[in-house]
Structures are given as structure tokens and as C-alpha cells.
Design a protein around this motif. Sequence first.
Motif, PDB file in Angstrom:
ATOM      1  N   TYR A  13       0.910  -1.138   0.155  1.00 47.31           N
ATOM      2  CA  TYR A  13       0.222  -0.016   0.035  1.00 47.31           C
ATOM      3  C   TYR A  13       0.931   1.216   0.028  1.00 47.31           C
ATOM      4  N   ARG A  14       2.142   1.092  -0.201  1.00 43.69           N
ATOM      5  CA  ARG A  14       3.215   2.268  -0.379  1.00 43.69           C
ATOM      6  C   ARG A  14       3.109   3.095   0.799  1.00 43.69           C
ATOM      7  N   VAL A  15       3.309   2.425   1.882  1.00 48.15           N
ATOM      8  CA  VAL A  15       3.438   3.518   3.192  1.00 48.15           C
ATOM      9  C   VAL A  15       5.004   3.145   3.696  1.00 48.15           C
ATOM     10  N   ASP A  16       5.823   4.298   3.771  1.00 50.72           N
ATOM     11  CA  ASP A  16       6.981   3.924   4.214  1.00 50.72           C
ATOM     12  C   ASP A  16       7.052   3.942   5.662  1.00 50.72           C
ATOM     13  N   ILE A  17       7.700   3.001   6.339  1.00 50.96           N
ATOM     14  CA  ILE A  17       7.831   2.936   7.656  1.00 50.96           C
ATOM     15  C   ILE A  17       9.264   3.561   8.371  1.00 50.96           C
ATOM     16  N   HIS A  18       9.372   4.515   8.947  1.00 49.03           N
ATOM     17  CA  HIS A  18      10.332   5.257   9.459  1.00 49.03           C
ATOM     18  C   HIS A  18      10.772   4.950  10.945  1.00 49.03           C
ATOM     19  N   ALA A  19       9.909   4.432  11.915  1.00 46.93           N
ATOM     20  CA  ALA A  19      10.038   4.022  12.994  1.00 46.93           C
ATOM     21  C   ALA A  19       8.769   3.308  13.588  1.00 46.93           C
ATOM     22  N   TYR A  20       9.370   2.283  14.497  1.00 51.61           N
ATOM     23  CA  TYR A  20       8.157   1.562  14.943  1.00 51.61           C
ATOM     24  C   TYR A  20       8.577   1.286  16.693  1.00 51.61           C
ATOM     25  N   SER A  21       7.618   0.637  17.147  1.00 52.59           N
ATOM     26  CA  SER A  21       7.777   0.103  18.609  1.00 52.59           C
ATOM     27  C   SER A  21       6.522  -0.803  18.670  1.00 52.59           C
ATOM     28  N   LEU A  22       6.714  -2.200  18.883  1.00 54.11           N
ATOM     29  CA  LEU A  22       5.742  -3.102  19.383  1.00 54.11           C
ATOM     30  C   LEU A  22       5.779  -3.459  20.650  1.00 54.11           C
ATOM     31  N   LEU A  23       4.704  -2.967  21.361  1.00 56.54           N
ATOM     32  CA  LEU A  23       4.572  -3.330  22.826  1.00 56.54           C
ATOM     33  C   LEU A  23       3.598  -4.205  23.245  1.00 56.54           C
ATOM     34  N   LEU A  48       5.927   5.647  12.855  1.00 58.56           N
ATOM     35  CA  LEU A  48       5.994   6.669  12.177  1.00 58.56           C
ATOM     36  C   LEU A  48       6.247   6.330  10.910  1.00 58.56           C
ATOM     37  N   VAL A  49       5.224   6.980   9.983  1.00 62.49           N
ATOM     38  CA  VAL A  49       5.212   6.606   8.501  1.00 62.49           C
ATOM     39  C   VAL A  49       4.954   7.688   7.634  1.00 62.49           C
ATOM     40  N   THR A  67      -5.381   6.964   1.243  1.00 56.69           N
ATOM     41  CA  THR A  67      -5.924   5.643   1.854  1.00 56.69           C
ATOM     42  C   THR A  67      -5.137   4.582   2.204  1.00 56.69           C
ATOM     43  N   GLY A  68      -3.779   4.802   1.912  1.00 61.30           N
ATOM     44  CA  GLY A  68      -2.805   3.813   2.071  1.00 61.30           C
ATOM     45  C   GLY A  68      -2.694   3.270   3.460  1.00 61.30           C
ATOM     46  N   MET A  69      -2.668   4.359   4.589  1.00 60.02           N
ATOM     47  CA  MET A  69      -2.358   3.919   5.859  1.00 60.02           C
ATOM     48  C   MET A  69      -3.596   3.156   6.388  1.00 60.02           C
ATOM     49  N   ALA A  70      -4.930   3.229   6.141  1.00 62.11           N
ATOM     50  CA  ALA A  70      -5.953   2.846   6.560  1.00 62.11           C
ATOM     51  C   ALA A  70      -6.056   1.362   6.109  1.00 62.11           C
ATOM     52  N   ARG A  71      -5.809   1.083   4.647  1.00 59.54           N
ATOM     53  CA  ARG A  71      -5.848  -0.212   3.954  1.00 59.54           C
ATOM     54  C   ARG A  71      -4.781  -0.943   4.547  1.00 59.54           C
ATOM     55  N   LEU A  86      12.610  -3.604   7.298  1.00 66.42           N
ATOM     56  CA  LEU A  86      11.264  -3.063   7.362  1.00 66.42           C
ATOM     57  C   LEU A  86      11.263  -1.213   7.255  1.00 66.42           C
ATOM     58  N   ILE A  87      12.458  -0.900   7.942  1.00 65.05           N
ATOM     59  CA  ILE A  87      12.595   0.846   7.709  1.00 65.05           C
ATOM     60  C   ILE A  87      13.025   1.283   6.459  1.00 65.05           C
ATOM     61  N   ARG A  88      12.447   2.463   5.999  1.00 66.11           N
ATOM     62  CA  ARG A  88      12.944   3.387   4.919  1.00 66.11           C
ATOM     63  C   ARG A  88      12.973   4.524   5.665  1.00 66.11           C
TER      64      ARG A  88
END
Length: 229
Positions: A47-57, A64-65, A71-75, A153-155
Motif C-alpha cells: 500500500y506504499r507506506v514508508d515505515i520510518h520508526a516503530y515500537s511493538l509493545l 512513524l510512517v 488511503t494507504g495507511m487505513a488499507r 522494514l525501515i525506510r
Amino acid sequence: MARSSRLIVPNRPHHIYQQGNNRQKIFVDDEDYALFMDWLKEASRQYRVDIHAYSLLESRVHLLVTPADETGMARMMQWIGRHYVPCFNKKYGRSGTLWEGRFRTSLVEEGEWIMRCSWFIEMQPVACGLANRPDDYLWSSYRHHAGIQPSPLIRDHAVYWNLGNTPFAREMAYKGFFGHSDTRENAEMEKMLLKGWPLGSKAFLKQLEASTHRQFRMGKKGRPPKKEK
């Protein structure tokens, strides 16, 4: 009352927050985290969403994307839910929803606010007592940005690249950024992100309020003063 629509601007950074229903665990073991990461990587590409940072708790997710369209984030988040939730339910013998409502998203101002948001996200494991230091935690993007363990995963955002001319310079500058913290400012930032309000300077928020006819800043408590006759 109808829910207000999310404020999404293509090609601009956004913070995404989603938590488990009743704050229940959405990750129990390493296999769960790894599976979610796999789905996130595939959905972000699809869905063409770049992931810059993440934290899975244990009970929530921070991302951070930058989406390529409205519509990309919701999809992306819906796609992950359709794949991850059934697997989680089957594994732990449960049924029904896993998430507490829809995810929240906050537009993030360009420049230093991207680094502040990334800092907030990657410090969450420490703030929640899941790790003593950000580099001790395996399920966030800090180890990628600090040069410990690259993440496919990170761009990285252009703001991160501008921290230095070499990988070492960028990593050192990024780690140095984590040495400074304003407790009051961080609390305000957390309040805004969890409400799904834009994150940025007062000038940025004022400009958004004027262009969207929404209020993103806390007003003064109590009744407004009476006008004199």
C-alpha cells in the motif's frame, strides 16, 4: 455523534497508534512479534507506506510512517488486521476483535519533530518498563537507527539522512539525540499523539487549524468569560 475524519496528508509523516481491546495483550511471545512484523512489511510495500520508526509493545503499536496517498495507511492497517488477528485468535483459543476501535493517526511536522516523534516511539519500551535501555529491546527500530541491527522494514526519512554524511555520523548523531529529554515536553507530546492530534510547533498547529477548521490545541478550562455590556 459521527466520528471526525482522520487528517491525512500524502507524502507527509504521520504517527500511528493502535492498542489492544481493553488494553489486553496483542503480543505474547516472540513468534507473535515476528509474525506482525512480516505482515507489516508486506502491507507497507503493498500500500506504499514508508515505515520510518516503530515500537511493538505488549498491548499497543506505535509507528512513524509516510503514506503515498490518502488511503494507504487505513488499507495497510486493515490488511494487517485481517491476517494477524485470525492467527492470534487461533493460537490462543480466542475469538472476536483484538483491537480497541480504529487506529489513531497524527500528522507530524517536518524537521526536528520527526526526530522527536521517533524518539518518543523508540523510548516507549523503556517508559513501559519492558527494557532498561532502548537498545535492549528487540521489537523497536532503535537498534536500526543506532547501527546495531539493520531492519529491512525501515525506510529512513530524509531528516535522518541529514544527520550526517556517513552511516557512522548519522548513528552517533541519532544516539546523541536520545541523551536529551524534556519531561514536560514529552508528556505534552504523548497527550497529543494519543488523542490523534497533529504534532508540531504552535505555528504549525495554528496553520492547520486555519486550513482545516478544526481545533488541535487545548483550550482553557472553565466557562468563557462574560462579555461586558
